[in-house]
Scaffold this motif. Structure first.
Motif, short mmCIF file in Angstrom:
data_model
loop_
_atom_site.label_atom_id
_atom_site.label_comp_id
_atom_site.label_asym_id
_atom_site.label_seq_id
_atom_site.Cartn_x
_atom_site.Cartn_y
_atom_site.Cartn_z
N GLU A 203 0.41 8.03 3.24
CA GLU A 203 1.34 7.18 2.48
C GLU A 203 0.73 5.82 2.18
OE1 GLU A 203 6.08 5.92 2.53
OE2 GLU A 203 5.20 6.92 4.27
N ALA A 204 0.05 5.25 3.16
CA ALA A 204 -0.62 3.96 2.94
C ALA A 204 -1.73 4.11 1.91
CB ALA A 204 -1.19 3.43 4.26
N GLU A 205 -2.46 5.22 1.97
CA GLU A 205 -3.53 5.46 1.00
C GLU A 205 -2.98 5.54 -0.42
OE1 GLU A 205 -6.69 8.98 -0.24
OE2 GLU A 205 -5.69 9.07 1.71
N ILE B 24 -2.13 2.06 -1.70
CA ILE B 24 -3.28 1.23 -2.02
C ILE B 24 -3.97 1.72 -3.29
CG2 ILE B 24 -5.55 0.49 -1.21
CD1 ILE B 24 -3.07 -0.91 0.05
N VAL B 25 -4.04 3.05 -3.48
CA VAL B 25 -4.61 3.57 -4.73
C VAL B 25 -3.77 3.12 -5.91
CG1 VAL B 25 -5.05 5.67 -6.07
CG2 VAL B 25 -5.77 5.54 -3.68
N PHE B 26 -2.44 3.17 -5.76
CA PHE B 26 -1.55 2.71 -6.83
C PHE B 26 -1.77 1.22 -7.10
CE2 PHE B 26 2.42 0.75 -8.24
CZ PHE B 26 2.68 1.48 -9.39
N LEU B 27 -1.94 0.44 -6.04
CA LEU B 27 -2.17 -1.00 -6.20
C LEU B 27 -3.47 -1.26 -6.96
CD1 LEU B 27 -1.64 -3.74 -3.53
CD2 LEU B 27 -3.80 -3.62 -4.74
N MET B 28 -4.55 -0.57 -6.59
CA MET B 28 -5.83 -0.76 -7.28
C MET B 28 -5.73 -0.33 -8.74
SD MET B 28 -8.82 0.23 -4.50
CE MET B 28 -8.23 1.89 -4.14
N ASP B 29 -5.03 0.77 -8.98
CA ASP B 29 -4.88 1.26 -10.34
C ASP B 29 -4.05 0.30 -11.18
OD1 ASP B 29 -5.11 3.06 -12.46
OD2 ASP B 29 -3.27 4.10 -11.92
N SER B 30 -2.96 -0.23 -10.60
CA SER B 30 -2.04 -1.09 -11.35
C SER B 30 -2.59 -2.49 -11.57
CB SER B 30 -0.70 -1.18 -10.62
OG SER B 30 -0.11 0.08 -10.48
N ASN B 31 -3.23 -3.05 -10.54
CA ASN B 31 -3.58 -4.47 -10.58
C ASN B 31 -5.02 -4.78 -10.99
OD1 ASN B 31 -1.01 -4.76 -9.65
ND2 ASN B 31 -1.57 -5.45 -7.61
N PHE B 32 -5.92 -3.79 -10.87
CA PHE B 32 -7.32 -4.11 -11.09
C PHE B 32 -8.05 -3.17 -12.05
CE2 PHE B 32 -6.26 -5.56 -6.76
CZ PHE B 32 -6.52 -6.92 -6.90
N GLU C 73 5.60 1.56 10.78
CA GLU C 73 5.43 2.93 11.24
C GLU C 73 4.05 3.16 11.85
OE1 GLU C 73 5.31 7.43 9.32
OE2 GLU C 73 6.44 5.83 8.30
N LEU C 74 3.02 2.56 11.24
CA LEU C 74 1.65 2.77 11.71
C LEU C 74 1.30 1.91 12.93
CD1 LEU C 74 -0.27 3.03 8.30
CD2 LEU C 74 0.33 4.88 9.87
N THR C 75 1.84 0.71 13.00
CA THR C 75 1.46 -0.20 14.09
C THR C 75 2.02 0.22 15.45
OG1 THR C 75 3.29 -1.65 13.44
CG2 THR C 75 1.10 -2.22 12.62
N VAL C 76 3.02 1.08 15.47
CA VAL C 76 3.61 1.48 16.75
C VAL C 76 3.01 2.79 17.28
CG1 VAL C 76 5.79 0.31 16.27
CG2 VAL C 76 5.53 2.72 15.63
N HIS D 206 -8.30 -8.40 10.10
CA HIS D 206 -9.38 -9.08 9.37
C HIS D 206 -9.38 -8.70 7.89
CE1 HIS D 206 -13.22 -10.99 8.63
NE2 HIS D 206 -13.70 -9.86 8.16
N SER D 207 -9.01 -7.44 7.59
CA SER D 207 -9.01 -6.96 6.20
C SER D 207 -7.64 -6.38 5.85
CB SER D 207 -10.11 -5.90 6.00
OG SER D 207 -11.37 -6.39 6.36
N SER D 208 -6.60 -7.08 6.21
CA SER D 208 -5.23 -6.58 6.03
C SER D 208 -4.93 -6.27 4.56
CB SER D 208 -4.23 -7.62 6.55
OG SER D 208 -2.91 -7.15 6.40
N VAL D 209 -4.40 -5.06 4.31
CA VAL D 209 -4.04 -4.65 2.95
C VAL D 209 -2.55 -4.85 2.74
CG1 VAL D 209 -5.94 -3.01 2.74
CG2 VAL D 209 -3.75 -2.25 3.69
N ASN D 210 -2.16 -4.83 1.48
CA ASN D 210 -0.77 -5.11 1.11
C ASN D 210 0.03 -3.81 1.02
OD1 ASN D 210 1.58 -6.27 0.23
ND2 ASN D 210 0.87 -6.64 -1.86
N VAL D 211 0.69 -3.44 2.12
CA VAL D 211 1.59 -2.29 2.12
C VAL D 211 2.99 -2.77 2.49
CG1 VAL D 211 -0.18 -0.56 2.64
CG2 VAL D 211 0.97 -1.75 4.52
N VAL D 212 3.99 -1.99 2.14
CA VAL D 212 5.37 -2.38 2.42
C VAL D 212 5.61 -2.37 3.93
CG1 VAL D 212 6.23 -1.58 0.21
CG2 VAL D 212 6.20 -0.01 2.15
N SER D 213 6.62 -3.10 4.35
CA SER D 213 6.87 -3.28 5.78
C SER D 213 7.17 -1.96 6.48
CB SER D 213 8.05 -4.25 5.97
OG SER D 213 9.21 -3.78 5.31
#
Length: 310
Positions: free
Chosen positions: A265-267, A270-278, A249-252, A237-244
């Motif tokens: 690693e996912a955190e 996402i922190v890098f994404l928020m810092d870079s994009n917003f 690794e997390l879904t299994v 429902h709130s899927s974030v943009n992380v590399v495959s």
């Protein structure tokens, strides 16, 4: 390989060299782009240079953090690819404005007719050059305003003002300040990107519960699965943009595999994404006194959607 730029006449029956810019770079030229009468070159000497071909003259130069393998020139911006980074420069001044980190070493950059930039590293990503240019202008405007404010500030109080500017410009200062975090959540919601901060908030609470002495490992495993289902799964429902790689690794993971560092690693991603994009645009709005509509219910709603908050 000798660092020269050769300009050829391709209109004659036999291609000939019209002239050369001798020793344009101290060593091998690694990338070259032509836009109108300007030539943009990069070399193994880690320099990016611009040249006026009509006048056969040097215009400007900037030093890259590493050897540039790719160059692209758009209306107002110059993009260089070096290692795991793409750097954006103002085309007129060749001044560095921002840098984006990739998941792997860059191998190629391409722009289509719709000004969509495609980069190839570990994965292929698409970027909007229009958005990159707008973000560059926002950063430059913010920097001009900060410079103007410093010039207006009395000399004795500049030290304190500089300290405040550093705090405002730090993504972690916002994440750890409830008041600023609420404003940032409102900004992200307006940008349809609130799932990123929601994920960060949930992960912090997850780690806090994991470190408690009376924590129930099975319950925390179930909680970890809930977080994966909500934020990591592509159809969440709130899927974030992380590399495959991170997503797979997390879904299994089973309920017994979750630890306090499972989402680290996912955190970071996402922190890098928020810092870079917003964050730069958000910081600029605060500097301008423009405040996105905020509500204290965003964070509480995020927390109450998971069983461990109830």
């Amino acid at each position: 390989e000798n660092g020269n730029i050769d300009v050829w006449n391709l209109l004659s029956d036999q291609a000939t060299i019209l002239f050369s810019i001798v020793s344009a770079h101290k060593s091998m030229i690694t990338a070259l782009r032509v836009r109108s009468a300007e030539v943009f070159s990069a070399g193994a000497d880690k320099k990016i240079k611009t040249w006026d071909i009509g006048r056969r003259s040097f215009l400007s130069s900037v030093e890259s953090h590493s050897v540039v393998s790719s160059l692209l020139v758009d209306r107002d911006i110059v993009l260089s690819g070096a290692g795991r980074h793409i750097t954006v420069y103002n085309r007129q001044t060749l001044k560095k404005v921002l840098r984006c980190q990739l998941t792997g070493s860059l191998t190629n950059m391409y722009v289509d007719s719709n000004r969509q930039l495609y980069t190839s590293a570990t994965t292929i990503r698409r970027w909007s050059l229009e958005s990159i240019a707008e973000r560059m202008k926002a950063i430059e405007q913010r920097n001009r305003m900060r410079k103007k404010n410093r010039e207006r500030t009395p000399r004795k109080s500049r030290k304190n003002s500089a300290s405040q500017a550093i705090e405002i410009g730090n993504i972690f200062q916002v994440l750890n300040d409830p008041r600023l975090r609420t404003k940032f959540m409102a900004f992200l919601k307006h940008s349809y990107a609130e799932e990123n901060l929601s994920f960060w908030i949930v992960v912090q609470r997850y780690k806090e519960l994991f470190e408690q002495d009376n924590c129930n490992p099975r319950a925390l495993g179930e909680l970890g699965k809930e977080i994966v289902a909500e934020f990591i799964h592509e159809d969440g429902h709130s899927s974030v943009n992380v590399v495959s790689d991170i997503r797979e690794e997390l879904t299994v993971l089973s309920e017994h595999d979750f630890t306090t560092s499972t989402f680290d690693e996912a955190e970071r991603a996402i922190v890098f994404l928020m810092d870079s994009n917003f964050f730069n645009v958000f910081s600029l709005q605060l500097t301008n006194g423009s405040d996105a509509s905020s509500t204290s219910t965003y964070e509480s709603n995020t927390m109450s959607s998971f069983s461990f908050y109830l």
